[in-house]
Design a protein around this motif. Sequence first.
Motif, mmCIF file in Angstrom:
data_model
loop_
_atom_site.group_PDB
_atom_site.id
_atom_site.type_symbol
_atom_site.label_atom_id
_atom_site.label_comp_id
_atom_site.label_asym_id
_atom_site.label_seq_id
_atom_site.Cartn_x
_atom_site.Cartn_y
_atom_site.Cartn_z
ATOM 1 N N VAL A 125 0.827 -1.207 0.000
ATOM 2 C CA VAL A 125 0.000 0.000 0.000
ATOM 3 C C VAL A 125 0.864 1.260 0.000
ATOM 4 C CG1 VAL A 125 -1.753 1.306 1.257
ATOM 5 C CG2 VAL A 125 -1.899 -1.198 1.160
ATOM 6 N N TYR A 126 1.842 1.303 0.904
ATOM 7 C CA TYR A 126 2.658 2.510 1.053
ATOM 8 C C TYR A 126 3.962 2.450 0.247
ATOM 9 C CZ TYR A 126 -0.599 3.511 4.826
ATOM 10 O OH TYR A 126 -1.738 3.753 5.547
ATOM 11 N N LYS A 127 4.208 1.331 -0.417
ATOM 12 C CA LYS A 127 5.357 1.178 -1.326
ATOM 13 C C LYS A 127 6.693 1.449 -0.647
ATOM 14 C CE LYS A 127 2.249 0.563 -4.507
ATOM 15 N NZ LYS A 127 1.914 -0.794 -4.964
ATOM 16 N N LEU A 128 6.802 1.049 0.615
ATOM 17 C CA LEU A 128 8.047 1.246 1.338
ATOM 18 C C LEU A 128 9.037 0.136 1.005
ATOM 19 C CD1 LEU A 128 6.698 2.287 4.867
ATOM 20 C CD2 LEU A 128 7.574 3.767 3.060
ATOM 21 N N PRO A 129 10.329 0.400 1.111
ATOM 22 C CA PRO A 129 11.329 -0.649 0.904
ATOM 23 C C PRO A 129 11.156 -1.782 1.921
ATOM 24 C CG PRO A 129 12.358 1.521 0.883
ATOM 25 C CD PRO A 129 10.947 1.724 1.345
ATOM 26 N N PHE A 130 11.622 -2.959 1.565
ATOM 27 C CA PHE A 130 11.396 -4.145 2.397
ATOM 28 C C PHE A 130 11.930 -3.970 3.813
ATOM 29 C CE2 PHE A 130 13.145 -8.102 4.122
ATOM 30 C CZ PHE A 130 11.971 -8.810 4.284
ATOM 31 N N PHE A 131 13.140 -3.466 3.950
ATOM 32 C CA PHE A 131 13.744 -3.375 5.283
ATOM 33 C C PHE A 131 13.040 -2.322 6.150
ATOM 34 C CE2 PHE A 131 17.259 -5.403 2.982
ATOM 35 C CZ PHE A 131 17.510 -6.459 3.858
#
Length: 289
Positions: free
Chosen positions: A54-60
């Motif tokens: 949803v927020y397209k944040l990086p995995f870490f």
Amino acid sequence: MFFEQIINGLTLGSTYSLIALGYTMVYGILELINFAHSEIYMIGAFIGLTMVSVYKLPFFVALLISMIGSCILGIIIEKAAYKPLRKANRIAPLISAIGVSIFLQNAVLMIAGPQARAFPSGLNITTLNIGGFRISTLQLLILFVSIILMVGLHFLIQKTKLGQAMRATAQDKEAAQLMGIKIDHVITFTFAIGSALGGAAGVLVGVYFDSVDPMMGFFPGLKGFVAAVLGGIGSIPGAMLGGLILGLVEMVGAVYMSRYKDAIAFAVLIFILLLKPTGLLGRSVQEKV
């Protein structure tokens, strides 16, 4: 093929170890089995999935937020469901733990629905050929993150004042309180750290199997508990070892008897407990009267 299954077993076993640590830490402090821990693991996976999809944040970043969210959830559960029953007989907090587990599971079912969802990690996953057997960069990532978290926990427990307070509380709560240790703060911190590790395991398993669903906590939670018992409930090194052994047994068993891999894992648990009832690294404790 055999060595690939060993790698698969270590990868899966490292996530069992993270789950088992949550069980064994709480038991070491309160002598309570936190049956809601499997749902914290599941909710941690959903938090990570939401951050990525949803927020397209990086995995870490998503992994870190999942750990923080699981940590907060663990604190809320401890304050709301366990702390009021701390002086009650042992069956009351056990029933409360089961009730919290069922509540969380159904809450996520109502919000997210029963369908499984893919986990788009966004990672560039490749397969490496090392010495004739294959290993994916995702497996290496899961092993690396799991080892870092377990080493960090070991350092926290053994080298910090807070870890010293946790060990003192686990050994004798009354004596620790007389020495000025704030028992309530130690218990809350224990739930927080155990829940954060469980949330991290949920994200790692979600990425590994590319699937997250509201019922995903049951079997991994059960196997995490088995790993804690196998290693010696209350023993942090035992939980780490128990998870790795369980993962290895499950994956190697899948090569020869895939239909019975779960049965093989539990058979190994029974066999070891018959030989050493306290688990591999557990110690027998005389109950004070």
